[in-house]
Design a protein around this motif. Sequence first.
Motif, PDB file in Angstrom:
ATOM      1  N   LEU A   1     -12.099 -22.313  19.036  1.00 24.44           N
ATOM      2  CA  LEU A   1     -11.702 -23.682  18.706  1.00 24.44           C
ATOM      3  C   LEU A   1     -11.612 -23.906  17.200  1.00 24.44           C
ATOM      4  N   ASP A   2     -10.910 -24.969  16.835  1.00 23.08           N
ATOM      5  CA  ASP A   2     -10.816 -25.380  15.430  1.00 23.08           C
ATOM      6  C   ASP A   2     -11.846 -26.446  15.075  1.00 23.08           C
ATOM      7  N   ALA A   3     -12.250 -27.252  16.068  1.00 20.73           N
ATOM      8  CA  ALA A   3     -13.195 -28.341  15.790  1.00 20.73           C
ATOM      9  C   ALA A   3     -13.762 -28.871  17.096  1.00 20.73           C
ATOM     10  N   LEU A   4     -14.853 -29.590  16.970  1.00 20.03           N
ATOM     11  CA  LEU A   4     -15.481 -30.235  18.115  1.00 20.03           C
ATOM     12  C   LEU A   4     -15.594 -31.727  17.820  1.00 20.03           C
ATOM     13  N   ALA A   5     -15.069 -32.555  18.715  1.00 20.76           N
ATOM     14  CA  ALA A   5     -15.094 -34.014  18.533  1.00 20.76           C
ATOM     15  C   ALA A   5     -16.090 -34.639  19.504  1.00 20.76           C
ATOM     16  N   PHE A   6     -16.616 -35.793  19.117  1.00 13.88           N
ATOM     17  CA  PHE A   6     -17.558 -36.483  20.001  1.00 13.88           C
ATOM     18  C   PHE A   6     -17.396 -37.991  19.851  1.00 13.88           C
ATOM     19  N   GLY A   7     -17.743 -38.705  20.913  1.00  9.77           N
ATOM     20  CA  GLY A   7     -17.746 -40.166  20.853  1.00  9.77           C
ATOM     21  C   GLY A   7     -18.932 -40.632  20.041  1.00  9.77           C
ATOM     22  N   ARG A   8     -18.677 -41.126  18.843  1.00 10.76           N
ATOM     23  CA  ARG A   8     -19.753 -41.455  17.897  1.00 10.76           C
ATOM     24  C   ARG A   8     -20.440 -42.778  18.197  1.00 10.76           C
TER      25      ARG A   8
ATOM     26  N   MET B   1       1.987 -26.233  15.753  1.00 10.54           N
ATOM     27  CA  MET B   1       1.037 -26.131  16.867  1.00 10.54           C
ATOM     28  C   MET B   1      -0.180 -27.000  16.584  1.00 10.54           C
ATOM     29  N   SER B   2      -0.646 -27.720  17.601  1.00 13.19           N
ATOM     30  CA  SER B   2      -1.792 -28.599  17.408  1.00 13.19           C
ATOM     31  C   SER B   2      -3.074 -27.797  17.287  1.00 13.19           C
ATOM     32  N   ALA B   3      -4.075 -28.431  16.693  1.00 15.06           N
ATOM     33  CA  ALA B   3      -5.380 -27.794  16.583  1.00 15.06           C
ATOM     34  C   ALA B   3      -6.025 -27.696  17.960  1.00 15.06           C
ATOM     35  N   LYS B   4      -6.885 -26.705  18.126  1.00 12.04           N
ATOM     36  CA  LYS B   4      -7.626 -26.540  19.377  1.00 12.04           C
ATOM     37  C   LYS B   4      -8.953 -27.279  19.232  1.00 12.04           C
ATOM     38  N   ILE B   5      -9.098 -28.370  19.982  1.00 11.25           N
ATOM     39  CA  ILE B   5     -10.252 -29.254  19.821  1.00 11.25           C
ATOM     40  C   ILE B   5     -10.907 -29.519  21.165  1.00 11.25           C
ATOM     41  N   LEU B   6     -12.234 -29.440  21.188  1.00 12.69           N
ATOM     42  CA  LEU B   6     -13.020 -29.841  22.346  1.00 12.69           C
ATOM     43  C   LEU B   6     -13.655 -31.187  22.032  1.00 12.69           C
ATOM     44  N   ALA B   7     -13.580 -32.129  22.971  1.00 11.02           N
ATOM     45  CA  ALA B   7     -14.186 -33.449  22.778  1.00 11.02           C
ATOM     46  C   ALA B   7     -15.143 -33.739  23.921  1.00 11.02           C
ATOM     47  N   LEU B   8     -16.221 -34.423  23.606  1.00  8.11           N
ATOM     48  CA  LEU B   8     -17.153 -34.856  24.646  1.00  8.11           C
ATOM     49  C   LEU B   8     -17.653 -36.258  24.331  1.00  8.11           C
ATOM     50  N   ASP B   9     -18.015 -36.964  25.401  1.00  7.78           N
ATOM     51  CA  ASP B   9     -18.511 -38.332  25.212  1.00  7.78           C
ATOM     52  C   ASP B   9     -19.508 -38.694  26.298  1.00  7.78           C
ATOM     53  N   THR B  10     -20.649 -39.229  25.865  1.00  9.95           N
ATOM     54  CA  THR B  10     -21.667 -39.726  26.786  1.00  9.95           C
ATOM     55  C   THR B  10     -22.177 -41.094  26.340  1.00  9.95           C
ATOM     56  N   ALA B  11     -21.393 -41.818  25.551  1.00  3.35           N
ATOM     57  CA  ALA B  11     -21.862 -43.053  24.919  1.00  3.35           C
ATOM     58  C   ALA B  11     -21.998 -44.223  25.885  1.00  3.35           C
ATOM     59  N   THR B  12     -21.312 -44.150  27.033  1.00  4.44           N
ATOM     60  CA  THR B  12     -21.389 -45.231  28.020  1.00  4.44           C
ATOM     61  C   THR B  12     -21.739 -44.636  29.383  1.00  4.44           C
TER      62      THR B  12
END
Length: 233
Positions: free
Chosen positions: A58-65, A1-12
Amino acid sequence: MSAKILALDTATENCSVALLINDKVYSRSAVAPRDHTKLILPMVDEVLKEAGISLTDLDALAFGRGPGSFTGVRIGIGIAQGLAFGAELPMLAISTLEAMAQGAYRLNGATQVASAIDARMNEVYWGRYARQENGSWIAVDQECVIAPNELVQQIQADESEWATVGTGWAAYQEAMETLPLGCVDGGVLYPDAQDIVHLAQFAFANGEAVAVEDSTPVYLRDNVAWKKLPGRE
């Protein structure tokens, strides 16, 4: 099973959120360069409610770096840190340039992608990527900020066909068209969180998640400083 991840991006100019859970992606996005701070948190609430989970599940939070707009990158990491800190989640920093490569694959099946974001000041944020059999990407060029005319002098011709993504191609069309590369439109103008969350899955599996206080943006221009959370320098 894949990890539960939330991602967000506001870089552009694009503001986006995506949630990956049980191999299903819930996403929201809007091109609204001046409304990121108004849109991003409601988008987060929407995808969490749609999936029927909370941040603490969730397992992690990702962001557009980054790279991208200085203000946009700062907004993204600031909000991501606040959410992750409150829910005690590790963080995953994902390249916006690489995310656009994933977007070109998702939309058009492109496996070799040249990313260029308009960096203003007659420069582009640049990177090239090749997709691997397992679905991850490797960097063909080191990510950099460079004037298009200088890039033309540095790039060596090859026989590959490169899918072009990002705002840099249109912003400096005359110079970019002289690159010694075989190019085809990749159909992607901005990074999107639904591609960031895909890359974050690989990063999480590879043990690349870090604590909130250790997450940092990437501006590529050396004269921009970033301050971590108060008391966590």
